[in-house]
Design a protein around this motif. Structure first.
Motif, PDB file in Angstrom:
ATOM      1  N   LEU A  41       0.858  -1.185   0.000  1.00 52.31           N
ATOM      2  CA  LEU A  41       0.000   0.000   0.000  1.00 52.31           C
ATOM      3  C   LEU A  41       0.898   1.241   0.000  1.00 52.31           C
ATOM      4  O   LEU A  41       1.275   1.742   1.063  1.00 52.31           O
ATOM      5  CB  LEU A  41      -0.911   0.021   1.239  1.00 52.31           C
ATOM      6  CG  LEU A  41      -1.985  -1.062   1.320  1.00 52.31           C
ATOM      7  CD1 LEU A  41      -2.726  -0.969   2.657  1.00 52.31           C
ATOM      8  CD2 LEU A  41      -2.968  -0.949   0.165  1.00 52.31           C
ATOM      9  N   PRO A  42       1.241   1.736  -1.168  1.00 53.07           N
ATOM     10  CA  PRO A  42       2.209   2.840  -1.249  1.00 53.07           C
ATOM     11  C   PRO A  42       1.806   4.106  -0.498  1.00 53.07           C
ATOM     12  O   PRO A  42       2.661   4.854  -0.038  1.00 53.07           O
ATOM     13  CB  PRO A  42       2.305   3.117  -2.756  1.00 53.07           C
ATOM     14  CG  PRO A  42       1.894   1.835  -3.403  1.00 53.07           C
ATOM     15  CD  PRO A  42       0.856   1.261  -2.504  1.00 53.07           C
ATOM     16  N   VAL A  43       0.495   4.364  -0.374  1.00 55.79           N
ATOM     17  CA  VAL A  43       0.059   5.572   0.350  1.00 55.79           C
ATOM     18  C   VAL A  43      -0.552   5.226   1.704  1.00 55.79           C
ATOM     19  O   VAL A  43      -1.159   6.083   2.349  1.00 55.79           O
ATOM     20  CB  VAL A  43      -0.932   6.406  -0.489  1.00 55.79           C
ATOM     21  CG1 VAL A  43      -0.276   6.917  -1.746  1.00 55.79           C
ATOM     22  CG2 VAL A  43      -2.181   5.612  -0.819  1.00 55.79           C
ATOM     23  N   GLY A  44      -0.404   3.972   2.121  1.00 54.90           N
ATOM     24  CA  GLY A  44      -0.847   3.590   3.456  1.00 54.90           C
ATOM     25  C   GLY A  44      -2.297   3.167   3.552  1.00 54.90           C
ATOM     26  O   GLY A  44      -2.751   2.744   4.614  1.00 54.90           O
ATOM     27  N   GLU A  45      -3.050   3.283   2.470  1.00 58.05           N
ATOM     28  CA  GLU A  45      -4.446   2.861   2.453  1.00 58.05           C
ATOM     29  C   GLU A  45      -4.892   2.681   1.007  1.00 58.05           C
ATOM     30  O   GLU A  45      -4.198   3.088   0.075  1.00 58.05           O
ATOM     31  CB  GLU A  45      -5.330   3.887   3.161  1.00 58.05           C
ATOM     32  CG  GLU A  45      -5.246   5.280   2.575  1.00 58.05           C
ATOM     33  CD  GLU A  45      -6.066   6.275   3.376  1.00 58.05           C
ATOM     34  OE1 GLU A  45      -7.238   5.964   3.679  1.00 58.05           O
ATOM     35  OE2 GLU A  45      -5.544   7.349   3.704  1.00 58.05           O
ATOM     36  N   LEU A  46      -6.069   2.078   0.837  1.00 54.32           N
ATOM     37  CA  LEU A  46      -6.625   1.917  -0.504  1.00 54.32           C
ATOM     38  C   LEU A  46      -7.284   3.225  -0.929  1.00 54.32           C
ATOM     39  O   LEU A  46      -8.127   3.770  -0.206  1.00 54.32           O
ATOM     40  CB  LEU A  46      -7.651   0.781  -0.514  1.00 54.32           C
ATOM     41  CG  LEU A  46      -7.103  -0.614  -0.199  1.00 54.32           C
ATOM     42  CD1 LEU A  46      -8.251  -1.609  -0.055  1.00 54.32           C
ATOM     43  CD2 LEU A  46      -6.134  -1.067  -1.287  1.00 54.32           C
ATOM     44  N   THR A  47      -6.910   3.736  -2.094  1.00 57.08           N
ATOM     45  CA  THR A  47      -7.445   5.024  -2.543  1.00 57.08           C
ATOM     46  C   THR A  47      -8.721   4.877  -3.357  1.00 57.08           C
ATOM     47  O   THR A  47      -9.535   5.789  -3.407  1.00 57.08           O
ATOM     48  CB  THR A  47      -6.419   5.752  -3.434  1.00 57.08           C
ATOM     49  OG1 THR A  47      -6.229   5.015  -4.644  1.00 57.08           O
ATOM     50  CG2 THR A  47      -5.084   5.906  -2.710  1.00 57.08           C
TER      51      THR A  47
END
Length: 293
Positions: free
Chosen positions: A213-219
């Motif tokens: 998860l590159p941004v820490g959550e599902l976008t």
């Protein structure tokens, strides 16, 4: 992007109206017609044409827009785009018309996209047909085919010779393994993605499972639309972000929101495979589907 029946908006509802006016004016001038000539051809007053071109009215008659397009020789794709913008010109239209997205997509210069299924502009006919059959089980075969034909016309935005849209896609790896239709359909779709990614105006990057998860959550899926700049480097129109969910979608044109989504897409780009490695993965996946048939 799927057809959405409950679209919500969080931006200035004048955006599509301004886009519509600018494009109608360009269309008329390109046809070498005056305001009076167009007014005469479509059977309205000069003031009506002028208001359409200057975004001077909230009440847009779709028949006037369609007649305007016919009078100025617009092709089917441009007519569909302008009709979509016209439906978005009514503030109520922002809440329920997917046509608005099509209109904005058709006039954007750059589309920056993250998706978990193959984006519409890069779909094959069989992939689109399979999706429509699932999403619209009560429609007749002819109605499904009309949807497919419309989607295939949209692909011209990417392949046209004059100012094709710049398409920058990050595609989740799950899209390569979630079978839409059958394995033959998926084989052809993966090959098509790989082939399209060789075009100078198309960049396809696969976000592999290994990226986590590159941004820490599902976008969730989203698209950033940029509409180009004038000679003074000022944007023709504010950039928009289109964000989907199962029951609807949101549009944002707030600068902070657009900036945040741009930063998110850049993070996804850095975590994704580069275009060459993505193309190789697409071709390997296509061969895998061929062997498994």
């Amino acid at each position: 992007m799927p057809d959405t029946s409950a679209t919500h908006v969080a931006c200035d509802s004048a955006v599509p109206r301004r886009q519509l006016g600018r494009l109608l004016r360009d269309l008329r001038q390109g046809a070498g017609l005056t305001l009076d000539q167009v007014a005469q051809l479509i059977g309205v007053g000069r003031t009506t044409v002028q208001r359409l071109e200057t975004a001077g009215t909230n009440r847009i008659d779709l028949e006037d827009v369609e007649a305007f397009c016919q009078a100025c020789g617009a092709d089917d794709l441009m007519t569909e785009a302008l009709m979509g913008l016209a439906q978005g010109g009514d503030p109520k239209g922002w809440y329920h018309r997917f046509e608005l997205y099509l209109g904005l997509e058709a006039v954007a210069e750059v589309l920056t996209d993250f998706n978990e299924i193959v984006p519409g502009l890069l779909q094959t006919a069989d992939y689109a047909r399979a999706m429509y059959r699932i999403g619209h089980p009560n429609e007749s075969p002819s109605e499904i085919e009309q949807r497919v034909e419309r989607r295939m016309r949209r692909r011209r935005l990417v392949v046209r010779k004059l100012r094709p849209v710049q398409l920058n896609v990050v595609l989740d790896e799950s899209a390569l393994h979630r079978v839409i239709g059958d394995r033959r359909t998926m084989q052809a779709q993966c090959r098509h993605l790989a082939d399209m990614s060789t075009k100078s105006n198309v960049a396809v990057r696969i976000l592999p499972y290994s990226a986590g998860l590159p941004v820490g959550e599902l976008t969730g899926p989203f698209a950033i639309m940029d509409f180009g700049s004038r000679s003074d480097d000022e944007p023709v129109e504010r950039s928009l972000v289109y964000v989907e969910n199962y029951r609807g979608a949101m549009y944002y044109d707030d600068k902070d929101e657009v900036r945040a989504y741009r930063a998110t897409h850049e993070t996804l780009v850095h975590a994704a495979l580069n275009p060459e490695a993505s193309r190789a993965l697409l071709r390997r996946t296509a061969r895998k589907y061929e062997c498994e048939r």
